[in-house]
Design an enzyme around this catalytic site. Structure first.
Site, PDB file in Angstrom:
ATOM      1  N   GLU A  46       3.680   5.038  10.692  1.00  0.00           N
ATOM      2  CA  GLU A  46       4.460   5.744   9.671  1.00  0.00           C
ATOM      3  C   GLU A  46       3.722   5.677   8.331  1.00  0.00           C
ATOM      4  O   GLU A  46       3.266   4.617   7.935  1.00  0.00           O
ATOM      5  CB  GLU A  46       5.841   5.069   9.549  1.00  0.00           C
ATOM      6  CG  GLU A  46       6.740   5.660   8.511  1.00  0.00           C
ATOM      7  CD  GLU A  46       6.961   7.154   8.739  1.00  0.00           C
ATOM      8  OE1 GLU A  46       7.498   7.519   9.796  1.00  0.00           O
ATOM      9  OE2 GLU A  46       6.600   7.961   7.853  1.00  0.00           O
ATOM     10  N   PHE A  47       3.658   6.815   7.647  1.00  0.00           N
ATOM     11  CA  PHE A  47       2.932   6.862   6.363  1.00  0.00           C
ATOM     12  C   PHE A  47       3.857   7.134   5.181  1.00  0.00           C
ATOM     13  O   PHE A  47       3.386   7.425   4.085  1.00  0.00           O
ATOM     14  CB  PHE A  47       1.849   7.942   6.416  1.00  0.00           C
ATOM     15  CG  PHE A  47       0.865   7.746   7.530  1.00  0.00           C
ATOM     16  CD1 PHE A  47      -0.135   6.791   7.417  1.00  0.00           C
ATOM     17  CD2 PHE A  47       0.952   8.463   8.706  1.00  0.00           C
ATOM     18  CE1 PHE A  47      -1.040   6.572   8.456  1.00  0.00           C
ATOM     19  CE2 PHE A  47       0.067   8.261   9.750  1.00  0.00           C
ATOM     20  CZ  PHE A  47      -0.936   7.309   9.629  1.00  0.00           C
ATOM     21  N   LEU A  48       5.178   7.061   5.401  1.00  0.00           N
ATOM     22  CA  LEU A  48       6.086   7.450   4.304  1.00  0.00           C
ATOM     23  C   LEU A  48       5.884   6.580   3.072  1.00  0.00           C
ATOM     24  O   LEU A  48       5.500   5.421   3.169  1.00  0.00           O
ATOM     25  CB  LEU A  48       7.546   7.387   4.755  1.00  0.00           C
ATOM     26  CG  LEU A  48       8.210   6.032   5.033  1.00  0.00           C
ATOM     27  CD1 LEU A  48       8.679   5.336   3.773  1.00  0.00           C
ATOM     28  CD2 LEU A  48       9.398   6.233   5.945  1.00  0.00           C
ATOM     29  N   ASN A  81      -3.883   2.215   4.006  1.00  0.00           N
ATOM     30  CA  ASN A  81      -3.292   1.377   2.958  1.00  0.00           C
ATOM     31  C   ASN A  81      -4.344   0.556   2.222  1.00  0.00           C
ATOM     32  O   ASN A  81      -4.270   0.379   1.003  1.00  0.00           O
ATOM     33  CB  ASN A  81      -2.214   0.455   3.549  1.00  0.00           C
ATOM     34  CG  ASN A  81      -0.859   1.142   3.586  1.00  0.00           C
ATOM     35  OD1 ASN A  81      -0.752   2.301   3.209  1.00  0.00           O
ATOM     36  ND2 ASN A  81       0.160   0.442   4.034  1.00  0.00           N
ATOM     37  N   ALA A 100      -4.441   2.811 -14.152  1.00  0.00           N
ATOM     38  CA  ALA A 100      -4.574   1.356 -14.356  1.00  0.00           C
ATOM     39  C   ALA A 100      -3.239   0.781 -14.801  1.00  0.00           C
ATOM     40  O   ALA A 100      -2.423   1.471 -15.403  1.00  0.00           O
ATOM     41  CB  ALA A 100      -5.651   1.089 -15.393  1.00  0.00           C
ATOM     42  N   CYS A 153       4.548  -3.066   1.494  1.00  0.00           N
ATOM     43  CA  CYS A 153       3.454  -2.628   2.373  1.00  0.00           C
ATOM     44  C   CYS A 153       2.062  -3.047   1.907  1.00  0.00           C
ATOM     45  O   CYS A 153       1.421  -3.868   2.553  1.00  0.00           O
ATOM     46  CB  CYS A 153       3.526  -1.116   2.567  1.00  0.00           C
ATOM     47  SG  CYS A 153       4.965  -0.616   3.537  1.00  0.00           S
ATOM     48  N   ARG A 195      10.439  -6.058  -3.255  1.00  0.00           N
ATOM     49  CA  ARG A 195       9.543  -6.902  -2.469  1.00  0.00           C
ATOM     50  C   ARG A 195       8.168  -6.934  -3.136  1.00  0.00           C
ATOM     51  O   ARG A 195       7.597  -5.918  -3.446  1.00  0.00           O
ATOM     52  CB  ARG A 195       9.429  -6.374  -1.026  1.00  0.00           C
ATOM     53  CG  ARG A 195      10.685  -6.589  -0.224  1.00  0.00           C
ATOM     54  CD  ARG A 195      10.559  -6.014   1.172  1.00  0.00           C
ATOM     55  NE  ARG A 195      10.497  -4.570   1.170  1.00  0.00           N
ATOM     56  CZ  ARG A 195      10.393  -3.824   2.272  1.00  0.00           C
ATOM     57  NH1 ARG A 195      10.314  -4.391   3.455  1.00  0.00           N
ATOM     58  NH2 ARG A 195      10.365  -2.511   2.184  1.00  0.00           N
TER      59      ARG A 195
HETATM   60  P1  NAD Z   1      12.723  -3.703   6.227  1.00  0.00           P
HETATM   61  O1  NAD Z   1      12.632  -5.165   6.073  1.00  0.00           O
HETATM   62  O2  NAD Z   1      13.362  -2.863   5.165  1.00  0.00           O
HETATM   63  O3  NAD Z   1      13.459  -3.367   7.599  1.00  0.00           O
HETATM   64  C1  NAD Z   1      13.250  -4.033   8.790  1.00  0.00           C
HETATM   65  C2  NAD Z   1      14.585  -4.073   9.536  1.00  0.00           C
HETATM   66  O4  NAD Z   1      14.367  -4.607  10.850  1.00  0.00           O
HETATM   67  C3  NAD Z   1      15.620  -4.967   8.861  1.00  0.00           C
HETATM   68  O5  NAD Z   1      16.790  -4.229   8.601  1.00  0.00           O
HETATM   69  C4  NAD Z   1      15.853  -6.078   9.889  1.00  0.00           C
HETATM   70  O6  NAD Z   1      17.179  -6.576   9.887  1.00  0.00           O
HETATM   71  C5  NAD Z   1      15.525  -5.357  11.174  1.00  0.00           C
HETATM   72  N1  NAD Z   1      15.242  -6.237  12.306  1.00  0.00           N
HETATM   73  C6  NAD Z   1      14.553  -7.401  12.322  1.00  0.00           C
HETATM   74  N2  NAD Z   1      14.538  -7.909  13.556  1.00  0.00           N
HETATM   75  C7  NAD Z   1      15.187  -7.041  14.344  1.00  0.00           C
HETATM   76  C8  NAD Z   1      15.483  -7.008  15.734  1.00  0.00           C
HETATM   77  N3  NAD Z   1      15.066  -7.976  16.547  1.00  0.00           N
HETATM   78  N4  NAD Z   1      16.212  -5.995  16.218  1.00  0.00           N
HETATM   79  C9  NAD Z   1      16.648  -5.004  15.398  1.00  0.00           C
HETATM   80  N5  NAD Z   1      16.388  -4.973  14.072  1.00  0.00           N
HETATM   81  C10 NAD Z   1      15.670  -5.981  13.548  1.00  0.00           C
HETATM   82  O7  NAD Z   1      11.223  -3.213   6.476  1.00  0.00           O
HETATM   83  P2  NAD Z   1      10.634  -1.732   6.281  1.00  0.00           P
HETATM   84  O8  NAD Z   1      10.136  -1.569   4.904  1.00  0.00           O
HETATM   85  O9  NAD Z   1      11.586  -0.740   6.832  1.00  0.00           O
HETATM   86  O10 NAD Z   1       9.352  -1.833   7.209  1.00  0.00           O
HETATM   87  C11 NAD Z   1       9.440  -1.818   8.620  1.00  0.00           C
HETATM   88  C12 NAD Z   1       8.062  -1.602   9.188  1.00  0.00           C
HETATM   89  O11 NAD Z   1       7.593  -0.333   8.788  1.00  0.00           O
HETATM   90  C13 NAD Z   1       7.012  -2.599   8.705  1.00  0.00           C
HETATM   91  O12 NAD Z   1       6.091  -2.828   9.738  1.00  0.00           O
HETATM   92  C14 NAD Z   1       6.345  -1.863   7.579  1.00  0.00           C
HETATM   93  O13 NAD Z   1       5.043  -2.330   7.316  1.00  0.00           O
HETATM   94  C15 NAD Z   1       6.349  -0.464   8.116  1.00  0.00           C
HETATM   95  N6  NAD Z   1       6.296   0.595   7.103  1.00  0.00           N
HETATM   96  C16 NAD Z   1       7.109   0.532   6.025  1.00  0.00           C
HETATM   97  C17 NAD Z   1       7.041   1.533   5.073  1.00  0.00           C
HETATM   98  C18 NAD Z   1       7.870   1.453   3.826  1.00  0.00           C
HETATM   99  O14 NAD Z   1       7.562   2.198   2.876  1.00  0.00           O
HETATM  100  N7  NAD Z   1       8.889   0.630   3.743  1.00  0.00           N
HETATM  101  C19 NAD Z   1       6.143   2.609   5.228  1.00  0.00           C
HETATM  102  C20 NAD Z   1       5.355   2.651   6.375  1.00  0.00           C
HETATM  103  C21 NAD Z   1       5.421   1.633   7.309  1.00  0.00           C
END
Ligand code: NAD
Length: 435
Positions: free
Chosen positions: A148-150, A213, A257, A265, A334
């Site tokens: 995911e690249f959002l 990233n 800057a 992320c 975060r």
């Molecule tokens: P987040 O912490 O907001 O969400 C993760 C969710 O997973 C939480 O709600 C947590 O309760 C849930 N979770 C944990 N263990 C679980 C389980 N066993 N079963 C079901 N749910 C469970 O994190 P995020 O920002 O949404 O990121 C999630 C992933 O996506 C990461 O790997 C991150 O690097 C990637 N990502 C995030 C973004 C972003 O902008 N936030 C963009 C691209 C990729």
């Protein structure tokens, strides 16, 4: 098509609602009961433009449900994994949540009409998909990796109209073909927009995400290193960035800057990528240490600048911090540079007060010990110095003549203010790599 999304955080909740928006029946699953209760009621658990309306609309229409009960996903054909992969103690990605999600999901597979696919969206170390593929196959499904690249604050737009879709597919030709066909069906409306779709093997797909990233982090730290040189020489990094950015091989984006990158992320992904390459016995990413070190220095630089501007001692002095989120239009704190800077100034004895339109209310609940003001005017009133740390429009557009500080010192941590406007109003202006 019936779809499940496992993990309903910033990525998963937006993905679930977006998939419902394009016509699928979606069930979102998370272990966090509070979050699920909010989502099930059509209420967003975080601030993300366009998300609230889309969530409410699809919950109302009955296309989108949320649960903590994994058995509810058994008739779904597609299962997206979007759980967190935070930074572990040694810098590498903590895979506990991905493994736990698979443990809970896999026993419920196989009741859909036709083959099921598990779609990895979480950002994971290269080699993960290869290492979990057999477990997924044994459960009667096919694994495909779709990083995911959002960007937070553009998450809805980026999910519905992404720059590109990347599919990492199995080495097994049949599995690759079937999983690709099903994911194409899921994304049919997005593919109709001529969105580039790139098909590759698992490791390449995993690497696309972390290398993208790391590249962005490198650009930010590069211009921040230039800001340090500009500070030492009296040059202006904003003019420098403008001039080098006009070269289309370089481009203007990510050349502002300031106090550096933060969020859920970039900081963790760059460290995890470096840790992974070290595990592989490579030192190809040694330079990432410098990139992270430059980024960390920026936070300290902003705090030091405030202390210096206030004569070297901030004990008991009120300092207004504009911004707590890691970037505007989100409440995500975060690894936020602002929060680190707040801690540094507080540790130095300052009487800090923070304001942030979205993260402020969250901070009030999570950290009742931290003074939070409702508006920038309220925060700045009586402050001896003001730091702009998150470039919200309402901070950028402040009229300095309307403020009532005790001291007219402003530190523009995002180079987002017009220095002349503030100087003309009698303020001493400090930028990042510009005066
Ligand atoms: P987040 O912490 O907001 O969400 C993760 C969710 O997973 C939480 O709600 C947590 O309760 C849930 N979770 C944990 N263990 C679980 C389980 N066993 N079963 C079901 N749910 C469970 O994190 P995020 O920002 O949404 O990121 C999630 C992933 O996506 C990461 O790997 C991150 O690097 C990637 N990502 C995030 C973004 C972003 O902008 N936030 C963009 C691209 C990729």
């Amino acid at each position: 098509m019936k779809i499940s999304v496992i993990g309903c955080g910033y990525l998963g909740a937006v993905h679930a609602a977006s998939m419902a928006e394009i016509g699928h029946t979606v069930v979102g699953v998370d272990v966090d009961e509070e979050k699920i209760a909010l989502l099930a009621a059509g209420k967003a658990p975080f601030v993300e433009p366009e998300f609230d309306e889309m969530l409410a609309r699809n919950v109302e229409a009955g296309r989108l449900t949320f649960t903590t009960d994994f058995s509810q996903v058994s008739d779904a054909q597609v299962h997206f994994i979007g759980v967190g992969t935070p930074q572990g103690p040694d810098g590498s990605a903590d895979m506990t949540y991905v493994n736990a999600a698979l443990d809970s999901l896999l026993p419920h597979m196989g009741q859909a009409d036709g083959p099921s696919i598990v779609v990895g969206k979480s950002t994971v170390p290269v080699g993960t998909a290869d290492s979990i593929e057999q477990r997924v196959v044994d459960a009667g499904a096919i694994l495909i990796w779709n990083p995911e690249f959002l960007r937070e604050s553009f998450a809805v737009q980026d999910t519905l109209r992404p720059d590109r879709l990347v599919y990492g597919v199995s080495k097994d030709a049949e599995r690759a073909e079937v999983s690709q066909r099903i994911l194409d069906e899921v994304y049919a409306t997005i593919l109709e927009l001529d969105t580039p779709r790139l098909i590759m093997d698992f490791p390449t797909a995993e690497l696309v995400k972390v290398s993208a990233n790391s590249f962005l982090a490198m650009k930010i730290s590069y211009i921040n290193a230039m800001a340090e040189i500009c500070d030492a020489t009296g040059a202006d990094v904003t003019m420098l960035a403008e001039a080098i950015g006009l070269d289309d091989r370089i481009g203007k984006k990510f050349l502002r800057a300031g106090i550096g990158y933060g969020g859920g992320c970039l900081p963790k992904d760059t460290r995890a990528f470096q840790a992974r390459t070290e595990q592989l016995g490579l030192n190809s990413l040694d330079f990432m240490s410098d990139i992270n070190a430059i980024n960390d220095r920026r936070r300290k630089h902003a705090a030091d600048l405030a202390i210096e501007a206030l004569g070297g001692d901030v004990t008991g002095k009120r300092i207004a911090l504009l911004g707590a989120a890691f970037k505007p239009n989100t409440d995500d704190m975060r690894n936020s540079p602002s929060i680190d800077i707040a801690k540094m100034l507080r540790d130095a004895g300052a009487d800090i007060v923070i304001t942030d339109p979205a993260a402020g209310p969250v901070l009030k609940v999570r950290r009742p010990d931290v003074p939070v003001a409702d508006t920038a005017h309220e925060a700045i009133k009586g402050a001896e110095a003001t730091l702009l740390l998150t470039e919200w429009d309402e901070f950028k557009n402040l009229d300095p003549t309307t403020l009532e500080p005790a001291g007219k010192i402003v530190i523009d941590g995002r180079n987002s203010l017009d220095p002349d406007t503030w100087k003309n109003a009698g303020w001493t202006y400090y930028g990042m790599g510009r005066n």
